[in-house]
Design a protein around this motif. Structure first.
Motif, PDB file in Angstrom:
ATOM      1  N   LYS A  50      -7.445   0.166 -10.662  1.00 33.60           N
ATOM      2  CA  LYS A  50      -7.238  -1.270 -10.436  1.00 33.60           C
ATOM      3  C   LYS A  50      -6.488  -1.516  -9.136  1.00 33.60           C
ATOM      4  N   LEU A  51      -5.482  -0.727  -8.881  1.00 39.74           N
ATOM      5  CA  LEU A  51      -4.689  -0.855  -7.669  1.00 39.74           C
ATOM      6  C   LEU A  51      -5.541  -0.588  -6.433  1.00 39.74           C
ATOM      7  N   GLY A  52      -6.350   0.451  -6.500  1.00 41.22           N
ATOM      8  CA  GLY A  52      -7.240   0.776  -5.380  1.00 41.22           C
ATOM      9  C   GLY A  52      -8.221  -0.346  -5.085  1.00 41.22           C
ATOM     10  N   LEU A  53      -8.805  -0.906  -6.128  1.00 42.69           N
ATOM     11  CA  LEU A  53      -9.745  -2.020  -5.952  1.00 42.69           C
ATOM     12  C   LEU A  53      -9.050  -3.252  -5.382  1.00 42.69           C
ATOM     13  N   ALA A  54      -7.862  -3.550  -5.869  1.00 42.81           N
ATOM     14  CA  ALA A  54      -7.117  -4.708  -5.383  1.00 42.81           C
ATOM     15  C   ALA A  54      -6.784  -4.546  -3.897  1.00 42.81           C
ATOM     16  N   LEU A  55      -6.360  -3.355  -3.505  1.00 39.39           N
ATOM     17  CA  LEU A  55      -6.024  -3.114  -2.100  1.00 39.39           C
ATOM     18  C   LEU A  55      -7.267  -3.176  -1.205  1.00 39.39           C
TER      19      LEU A  55
ATOM     20  N   GLU B 225       0.826  -1.205   0.000  1.00 42.30           N
ATOM     21  CA  GLU B 225       0.000   0.000   0.000  1.00 42.30           C
ATOM     22  C   GLU B 225       0.867   1.265   0.000  1.00 42.30           C
ATOM     23  N   ARG B 226       1.909   1.269   0.820  1.00 42.32           N
ATOM     24  CA  ARG B 226       2.813   2.437   0.850  1.00 42.32           C
ATOM     25  C   ARG B 226       3.516   2.639  -0.485  1.00 42.32           C
ATOM     26  N   GLN B 227       3.965   1.541  -1.094  1.00 39.59           N
ATOM     27  CA  GLN B 227       4.625   1.637  -2.392  1.00 39.59           C
ATOM     28  C   GLN B 227       3.653   2.147  -3.452  1.00 39.59           C
ATOM     29  N   ALA B 228       2.425   1.660  -3.395  1.00 41.64           N
ATOM     30  CA  ALA B 228       1.406   2.107  -4.352  1.00 41.64           C
ATOM     31  C   ALA B 228       1.155   3.607  -4.215  1.00 41.64           C
ATOM     32  N   LEU B 229       1.079   4.088  -2.977  1.00 41.70           N
ATOM     33  CA  LEU B 229       0.867   5.524  -2.766  1.00 41.70           C
ATOM     34  C   LEU B 229       2.034   6.345  -3.302  1.00 41.70           C
ATOM     35  N   ARG B 230       3.247   5.833  -3.144  1.00 45.16           N
ATOM     36  CA  ARG B 230       4.416   6.533  -3.702  1.00 45.16           C
ATOM     37  C   ARG B 230       4.321   6.623  -5.221  1.00 45.16           C
ATOM     38  N   ARG B 231       3.894   5.522  -5.839  1.00 43.21           N
ATOM     39  CA  ARG B 231       3.784   5.523  -7.301  1.00 43.21           C
ATOM     40  C   ARG B 231       2.674   6.459  -7.767  1.00 43.21           C
TER      41      ARG B 231
ATOM     42  N   ASP C 277       1.588   9.143  -6.106  1.00 42.61           N
ATOM     43  CA  ASP C 277       2.095  10.502  -5.876  1.00 42.61           C
ATOM     44  C   ASP C 277       3.165  10.887  -6.891  1.00 42.61           C
ATOM     45  N   GLY C 278       3.942   9.904  -7.351  1.00 41.62           N
ATOM     46  CA  GLY C 278       4.996  10.163  -8.334  1.00 41.62           C
ATOM     47  C   GLY C 278       4.480  10.339  -9.744  1.00 41.62           C
ATOM     48  N   GLY C 279       3.210  10.027  -9.964  1.00 35.16           N
ATOM     49  CA  GLY C 279       2.610  10.222 -11.281  1.00 35.16           C
ATOM     50  C   GLY C 279       2.994   9.175 -12.300  1.00 35.16           C
ATOM     51  N   SER C 280       3.466   8.012 -11.857  1.00 38.39           N
ATOM     52  CA  SER C 280       3.911   6.992 -12.813  1.00 38.39           C
ATOM     53  C   SER C 280       2.818   5.997 -13.192  1.00 38.39           C
ATOM     54  N   LEU C 281       1.574   6.220 -12.714  1.00 37.87           N
ATOM     55  CA  LEU C 281       0.473   5.312 -13.025  1.00 37.87           C
ATOM     56  C   LEU C 281      -0.616   6.033 -13.805  1.00 37.87           C
ATOM     57  N   THR C 282      -1.264   5.292 -14.687  1.00 35.40           N
ATOM     58  CA  THR C 282      -2.412   5.849 -15.400  1.00 35.40           C
ATOM     59  C   THR C 282      -3.630   5.828 -14.475  1.00 35.40           C
ATOM     60  N   GLU C 283      -4.677   6.528 -14.867  1.00 42.64           N
ATOM     61  CA  GLU C 283      -5.913   6.534 -14.082  1.00 42.64           C
ATOM     62  C   GLU C 283      -6.475   5.113 -13.953  1.00 42.64           C
ATOM     63  N   GLU C 284      -6.392   4.333 -15.020  1.00 46.15           N
ATOM     64  CA  GLU C 284      -6.885   2.953 -14.999  1.00 46.15           C
ATOM     65  C   GLU C 284      -6.065   2.094 -14.030  1.00 46.15           C
TER      66      GLU C 284
END
Length: 96
Positions: free
Chosen positions: A59-64, A40-46, A48-55
């Protein structure tokens, strides 16, 4: 035995022959919860870093969220709560 020693003893995982299943469940769920929090912490860093698309963020939010729901279900099955998963590591402090 002082109250501090008793509290430390109660916050450790107890793996005796009479409650081995409960102790093992506590240990496994503690490890899973630790990994879930790290992911979860790593996902939040990514995010915040802007390296993920909205999709990918969706998906990450739903998985968590699904993982957190499953953890809650498993804690209910074994009669555990969040405090049970926060084991005492002695001089290092609590795990979670």
């Amino acid at each position: 035995m002082s109250s501090n020693e008793l509290a430390q003893r109660n916050s450790r995982i107890n793996l005796d022959e009479n409650n081995a299943e409960q102790g093992l469940a506590e240990l496994v769920l503690t490890v899973i919860e630790l990994l879930r929090q790290l992911v979860e912490r790593q996902a939040l860093r990514r995010v915040d870093g802007g390296s993920l698309t909205e999709e990918e963020i969706e998906k990450l939010g739903l998985a968590l969220m699904n993982l957190e729901e499953k953890m809650d279900e498993l804690k209910d099955v074994f009669g555990l709560d969040d405090d049970d998963l926060n084991i005492d590591l002695g001089p290092l402090g609590n795990l979670l």
